[in-house]
Design an enzyme around this catalytic site. Structure first.
Site, mmCIF file in Angstrom:
data_model
loop_
_atom_site.group_PDB
_atom_site.id
_atom_site.type_symbol
_atom_site.label_atom_id
_atom_site.label_comp_id
_atom_site.label_asym_id
_atom_site.label_seq_id
_atom_site.Cartn_x
_atom_site.Cartn_y
_atom_site.Cartn_z
ATOM 1 N N LYS A 1 22.455 -16.827 8.912
ATOM 2 C CA LYS A 1 23.501 -16.224 7.694
ATOM 3 C C LYS A 1 24.089 -14.940 7.912
ATOM 4 O O LYS A 1 25.260 -14.651 7.691
ATOM 5 C CB LYS A 1 22.908 -16.285 6.225
ATOM 6 C CG LYS A 1 23.744 -16.127 4.950
ATOM 7 C CD LYS A 1 23.422 -14.716 4.662
ATOM 8 C CE LYS A 1 22.351 -14.246 4.075
ATOM 9 N NZ LYS A 1 22.148 -13.018 3.467
ATOM 10 N N THR B 1 21.878 -8.889 1.235
ATOM 11 C CA THR B 1 22.839 -8.857 2.545
ATOM 12 C C THR B 1 23.779 -9.963 2.153
ATOM 13 O O THR B 1 23.776 -11.118 2.397
ATOM 14 C CB THR B 1 22.092 -9.133 3.905
ATOM 15 O OG1 THR B 1 20.824 -8.226 3.984
ATOM 16 C CG2 THR B 1 23.077 -9.008 4.971
ATOM 17 N N LYS C 1 24.554 -2.775 7.827
ATOM 18 C CA LYS C 1 23.146 -3.938 7.818
ATOM 19 C C LYS C 1 23.750 -4.728 9.134
ATOM 20 O O LYS C 1 22.919 -5.197 9.733
ATOM 21 C CB LYS C 1 23.036 -4.744 6.620
ATOM 22 C CG LYS C 1 22.106 -5.791 6.510
ATOM 23 C CD LYS C 1 20.810 -5.304 6.934
ATOM 24 C CE LYS C 1 19.698 -6.358 7.131
ATOM 25 N NZ LYS C 1 19.475 -6.939 6.103
#
Length: 291
Positions: free
Chosen positions: A239, A96, A171
């Site tokens: 994050k 990701t 995502k």
């Protein structure tokens, strides 16, 4: 078909093992050499000293590492995968990252005759272990069609979402949705307990109605018990949310709830929960509730 897998963590390790079980030849590389040795002992494959060695002559190279800089480190330079990948091969990044990083890597790869697909995953460690991940992919359709039958061995769902970067943006949507869902579930369970209800009975009922979600069905018991030493770490969620906020700043989307929840995750970190599962949001709700 010859493949390589770079990054053998809680997600990458099981994914690489599924490739081996499906009969693919797999070269593996991991930054922590001992972890790579254990993986090969348990699952087979060929242990390689650098990403470049792992990627040499591979038809498809997969990676699942930590963040943008980690992807750069395993793709760039003399020891990076792009240095040895053959023309026409495909690099599939399951990390990701930002969409900008995906576009940067795709440009670098194209200059070497390599296809690049950004392919972040959802489903957590259990999804990886059980071969039931959801994968959102950005890149060229021809490259996607080439990898689709391969990733079937560890995915229950995968879809090409658009050009390079579209997988990462999808995502981001996923993480934004999860942030709000987990906060709502945390408040709901805490409310049930304060209302002198049996929280498990409550979830048994409401999970069969409009409130149902993956988070509810898979996390309610551990949330009630206050157990969080598993799953997707708060540090990683923050994050990911930072990536979402940076993209939102570029495209103008308002993310008021996600930003609020990120602040609650910061409070979880202050409680020592950096590695706790994201469902640990309930601990902040409990801390802020009147006894």
């Amino acid at each position: 078909m010859k493949t390589a897998f770079i990054g053998l963590g809680v997600m990458g390790g099981p994914m690489a093992s599924h490739l081996s079980k499906a009969g693919y030849e797999v070269n593996v590389y991991n930054r922590t050499h001992e972890k790579a040795e254990r993986h090969v002992d348990d699952n087979g494959g060929t242990l390689c000293e650098t990403p470049a060695i792992a990627a040499a002559n591979a038809d498809i190279v997969f990676a699942c590492v930590g963040n943008d800089d980690d992807v750069r480190s395993v793709t760039s330079g003399d020891e990076g995968a792009f240095a040895t990948m053959k023309a026409g091969s495909i690099f599939v990044d399951h990390t990701t990252t930002s969409a900008e990083l995906a576009i940067e890597c795709a440009t670098h790869a194209k200059n070497k005759g390599i296809e690049f697909l950004d392919a972040p995953v959802s489903g957590g460690e259990a999804g990886a272990v059980n071969g039931a991940l959801t994968i959102m992919i950005g890149g060229a359709e021809e490259a996607y069609n080439a990898i689709a039958p391969v990733i079937d061995c560890y995915a229950k769902m995968h879809k090409l979402m658009g050009p390079c970067g579209a997988g990462q943006k999808t995502k981001m949507v996923n993480q934004i949705a999860i942030a709000g869902l987990v906060q709502g579930l945390s408040e709901a369970i805490n409310f049930a307990q304060h209302a002198d209800l049996n929280a498990e009975d409550v979830v048994e009922v409401i999970s069969k109605g409009a409130a149902q979600s993956w988070q509810m069905e898979n996390r309610y018991k551990t949330m009630i018990a206050g157990e969080f030493d598993f799953g997707f770490a708060v540090n990683w969620m923050r994050k990911d949310l930072t990536i979402c906020f940076e993209e939102a700043d570029r495209n103008g989307a308002a993310l008021p709830v996600a930003r609020l929840v990120d602040g609650f995750y910061e409070e979880v970190q202050a409680l020592g929960g950096q590695r706790w599962d994201t469902s640990s949001l309930i601990e902040v709700v409990r801390a802020n509730s009147k006894k």
